[in-house]
Design an enzyme around this catalytic site. Structure first.
Site, mmCIF file in Angstrom:
data_model
loop_
_atom_site.group_PDB
_atom_site.id
_atom_site.type_symbol
_atom_site.label_atom_id
_atom_site.label_comp_id
_atom_site.label_asym_id
_atom_site.label_seq_id
_atom_site.Cartn_x
_atom_site.Cartn_y
_atom_site.Cartn_z
ATOM 1 C CB CYS B 86 38.153 -24.737 69.394
ATOM 2 S SG CYS B 86 37.322 -25.675 68.108
ATOM 3 C CG HIS B 196 42.384 -24.122 66.912
ATOM 4 N ND1 HIS B 196 42.336 -24.783 68.113
ATOM 5 C CD2 HIS B 196 41.294 -24.535 66.225
ATOM 6 C CE1 HIS B 196 41.272 -25.569 68.159
ATOM 7 N NE2 HIS B 196 40.612 -25.434 67.020
ATOM 8 C CD GLU B 198 45.376 -23.791 69.818
ATOM 9 O OE1 GLU B 198 44.967 -22.614 69.765
ATOM 10 O OE2 GLU B 198 44.603 -24.775 69.699
#
Lengths: 80, 228
Positions: B86, B196, B198
């Site tokens: 990002c 994302h 994660e």
């Protein structure tokens, strides 16, 4: 002291969704005949230096290194 | 395998990234700050998401010129793997470590939703735990994820298999050219992606499609399915 204005604009061929939105908004306000709008940024910079040539070179370096992303943007430097 | 997370003022996904790397690698990553000029000996450096320096000037522009980014570039030159997620992706393109630029989303709105990604190239150190062409889920949350590159650059990265992730099933959330969601540098050790991963690494997240990316990068073998 030297006063300069740096103008950063999107290169031709790079889509400008913000410019498009502004164009539509102008149309909505009744301004007929707006062919296209491209938006950009203006930086007014004061330099404590009387050496015009050095200021010009510095301003160009500022554009190349930070003020403009030359992948997508062009810039012009105008010194008062 | 050891990892480091770059922390900058205005990032807000650093804790998520640290939590994910800790869970997956079993080791807490070291953190490096904007003014650090050296990064400890690690195998992976991650630049997380957020809004470094308030996204002033251009997203990632100011972060890209901080001292820590010179240290990140030096690590990359030595072959250390680097992932930018990002805002981290925006910082890597602004730093010139990845080609192209990330522009305002074509619809001008912030997007926060789940998209689908296709793993375009599973033959890299970042994607080897995925299957080629695998469709995975991924959350996105950004205002400036609209990837752009000039035709010559685009042809080169496409031709060299450097587009690792592409938005799939008509879920392109930002107008990215060629539906590009994630790319690597020419050497293949620097990855930038807008989604994302994660935030999708364990059952508590509702899925773990992002986990193989980190396991690949950290050299952790994919868990083998139970024999039937």
């Amino acid at each position: 002291m030297i006063k300069a204005r740096v103008t950063v604009t999107l290169k031709n061929g790079v889509l400008d969704p913000q410019g498009k939105a502004i164009e539509h908004a102008l149309d909505g306000l009744g301004f007929a005949g707006v062919g296209s709008v491209r938006q950009g940024k203006v930086f007014d910079i004061e330099i404590d230096n009387a050496d015009r040539a050095k200021a010009e070179a510095d301003l160009k370096a500022m554009c190349d290194r930070l003020l403009a992303n030359t992948v997508i943007e062009n810039y012009t430097v105008a010194i008062d | 395998m050891k990892s480091a997370v770059v922390v900058l003022p205005g990032l807000n996904r650093d804790r998520d990234m640290i939590a994910a790397l800790t869970k997956i690698s079993g080791k807490v990553p070291v953190t490096v700050w904007q003014t650090d000029t050296e990064i400890p000996d690690v195998d992976l450096v991650v630049i997380p998401g957020g809004f470094s320096y308030g996204d002033y000037l251009r997203c990632g522009a100011i972060a890209a010129r901080m001292p820590v980014m010179r240290a990140v570039a030096e690590k990359a030159e030595k072959g250390v793997q680097v992932i930018g997620v990002c805002n981290g992706f925006q910082i890597l393109v602004e730093a010139g470590m990845l080609p192209g630029a990330l522009m305002r989303n074509d619809h001008l709105k912030f997007v926060c939703r789940e998209v689908k990604l296709r793993v375009e190239n599973a033959n890299t150190s970042f994607t080897r735990n995925y299957a080629p062409g695998q469709i995975i889920r991924a959350p996105v949350a950004h205002h400036d994820g609209n990837y752009f590159a000039d035709p010559e650059t685009l042809a080169r990265i496409e031709g060299e298999g450097r587009v690792l992730f592409r938005y799939a099933e008509n879920t392109n959330p930002n107008g990215s050219i060629n539906d590009i969601a994630g790319i690597v540098n020419d050497r293949g050790n620097v990855l930038g992606l807008m989604p994302h991963p994660e935030n999708l690494i364990e059952a508590a997240h509702g899925g773990s499609d992002g986990r193989p990316l980190f396991e690949s990068a950290l050299g952790i073998a994919a868990p083998q399915p139970e024999p039937a």
